[in-house]
Design a protein around this motif. Sequence first.
Motif, PDB file in Angstrom:
ATOM      1  N   ASN A   1       0.598  -1.100   0.364  1.00 42.26           N
ATOM      2  CA  ASN A   1      -0.417  -0.110  -0.508  1.00 42.26           C
ATOM      3  C   ASN A   1       0.865   1.345  -0.001  1.00 42.26           C
ATOM      4  O   ASN A   1       0.137   1.928  -0.271  1.00 42.26           O
ATOM      5  CB  ASN A   1      -0.948  -0.306   0.990  1.00 42.26           C
TER       6      ASN A   1
ATOM      7  N   ARG B   1      -2.949  -8.127  -4.481  1.00 44.19           N
ATOM      8  CA  ARG B   1      -3.218  -7.578  -4.985  1.00 44.19           C
ATOM      9  C   ARG B   1      -1.590  -6.804  -5.456  1.00 44.19           C
ATOM     10  O   ARG B   1      -1.934  -5.474  -5.809  1.00 44.19           O
ATOM     11  CB  ARG B   1      -3.636  -6.821  -3.776  1.00 44.19           C
ATOM     12  N   HIS B   2      -0.729  -7.271  -5.339  1.00 46.42           N
ATOM     13  CA  HIS B   2       0.793  -6.845  -6.388  1.00 46.42           C
ATOM     14  C   HIS B   2       0.752  -6.720  -7.904  1.00 46.42           C
ATOM     15  O   HIS B   2       0.156  -5.999  -8.301  1.00 46.42           O
ATOM     16  CB  HIS B   2       1.670  -8.365  -6.267  1.00 46.42           C
TER      17      HIS B   2
ATOM     18  N   ALA C   1      -2.269  -6.379  -9.456  1.00 38.47           N
ATOM     19  CA  ALA C   1      -3.303  -4.606  -9.263  1.00 38.47           C
ATOM     20  C   ALA C   1      -2.638  -3.552  -9.010  1.00 38.47           C
ATOM     21  O   ALA C   1      -2.792  -2.369 -10.139  1.00 38.47           O
ATOM     22  CB  ALA C   1      -4.464  -4.723  -8.431  1.00 38.47           C
TER      23      ALA C   1
ATOM     24  N   ALA D   1      -4.216  -9.451 -12.760  1.00 36.92           N
ATOM     25  CA  ALA D   1      -5.597  -9.568 -10.918  1.00 36.92           C
ATOM     26  C   ALA D   1      -6.212  -9.980 -10.978  1.00 36.92           C
ATOM     27  O   ALA D   1      -6.598 -10.529  -9.905  1.00 36.92           O
ATOM     28  CB  ALA D   1      -4.557  -7.851 -11.166  1.00 36.92           C
TER      29      ALA D   1
ATOM     30  N   ALA E   1      -7.915 -12.557  -8.329  1.00 32.98           N
ATOM     31  CA  ALA E   1      -9.288 -12.003  -7.168  1.00 32.98           C
ATOM     32  C   ALA E   1      -9.879 -12.348  -6.084  1.00 32.98           C
ATOM     33  O   ALA E   1     -10.301 -13.270  -6.404  1.00 32.98           O
ATOM     34  CB  ALA E   1      -9.953 -10.323  -8.511  1.00 32.98           C
TER      35      ALA E   1
ATOM     36  N   GLU F   1     -14.396  -7.979  -6.912  1.00 35.97           N
ATOM     37  CA  GLU F   1     -13.285  -6.953  -7.711  1.00 35.97           C
ATOM     38  C   GLU F   1     -12.652  -7.604  -9.154  1.00 35.97           C
ATOM     39  O   GLU F   1     -11.616  -6.833  -9.347  1.00 35.97           O
ATOM     40  CB  GLU F   1     -11.850  -7.866  -6.584  1.00 35.97           C
TER      41      GLU F   1
ATOM     42  N   LEU G   1     -11.534  -5.146 -11.906  1.00 40.40           N
ATOM     43  CA  LEU G   1     -10.232  -5.214 -12.814  1.00 40.40           C
ATOM     44  C   LEU G   1      -9.826  -5.913 -14.522  1.00 40.40           C
ATOM     45  O   LEU G   1      -9.431  -5.454 -15.340  1.00 40.40           O
ATOM     46  CB  LEU G   1      -9.091  -6.226 -11.756  1.00 40.40           C
TER      47      LEU G   1
END
Length: 381
Positions: A303, A330-331, A333, A355, A359, A364, A368
């Motif tokens: 983050n 989430r890397h 994304a 991504a 998910a 999500e 994406l």
Amino acid sequence: MDEVLLRSLTPSVLAVLVRRGADFAAAEDAVQDALVEAVRVWPDDQPRDPKGWLITVAWRRFLDATRADTARRRREDLVEEEPAPGPAPAADDTLQLYFLCAHPSLSPSAAVALTLRAVGGLTTRQIARAYLVPEATMAQRISRAKRTVSGVRFDQPGDVGTVLRVLYLVFNEGYSGDVDLAAEAIRLTRQLAASIDHPEVAGLLALMLLHHARRAARTTPDGSLVPLAEQDRGRWDTASIAEGVAILQAALARDRLGEFQAQAAIAALHGDARSAEETDWVQIVEWYDELARLTDSPVVRLNRAVAVGEADGPRAGLAALAALDAALPRHAAVAAYLHERDGDLETAARLYVEAARKAPNTAERDHLTRQAARLNTMRRP
């Protein structure tokens, strides 16, 4: 029938029975019986002292069950005399009950279920519906958890951090079925804050309020996700934001920084910004640095890479991302977003597709997938 009152009294009533020496599992069953009786009786004749009434009825149910169980004759000394009915005791053992339900011998899922049942006052059916599992499955989970903690002394010190992690797990489940778990987590955390003066309890309450304030703007009517930068900030709950900020400021003033206070500070900076463009990303990076120091969490560093990309440009964000394991949730994304910001639409589209495959939920994944389709459309001549 005041269901909110009943649920708010549940933990203190259960705590009284356990404090008197009742086995936790038997005490919890007795309290549930008393709640059922209250639902039947109170609409026509609500007592002047609801807590005292529940304690009296629950204790009698416990005595009846114990006396009927010939295999538990060793309890006879405990149950020979019933305490005389009277005003409910002023002492509040709710805090110890939180510690018991978040006992380290329990798995996170078991601790969450037991907290919702014993402290939250939810029925097994409500908890099962919230977690989308069969009622029998949830009943077994709660029963095992109750057996696990039944031998734990009620006066043993507990770990506040474990309790807070359990409550945060409840909050992050959000809403499903007929129970709003996010709202329930806020209610329970308020209750905990009233029982203990601890800056991290206040920090978690502030964090929940600040996140929950944006809930109405997070999705479209058809359930599609709306990224933070695109949310209609007019739909944010400004009263909850103001309350969360005030609680956070009081906690930070005590100079005992913890991870929930740091997370709440980041959420407060988002809540204070009148638009995405006015967000103080430099300060957010500084708070992520504090949070990384406190937790050493790779998710926090992920983050932080997004925040660095906003504060110092996408290439700086990609450089921060390069130091992290690509297998992190989430890397892909985050990498897709930063590559898009850097103008590399082909790589970004490919990463959005990757991504989407990873998910954790349908909403999500669909978001994406739409991002990838949007970039592919932009790249067509």
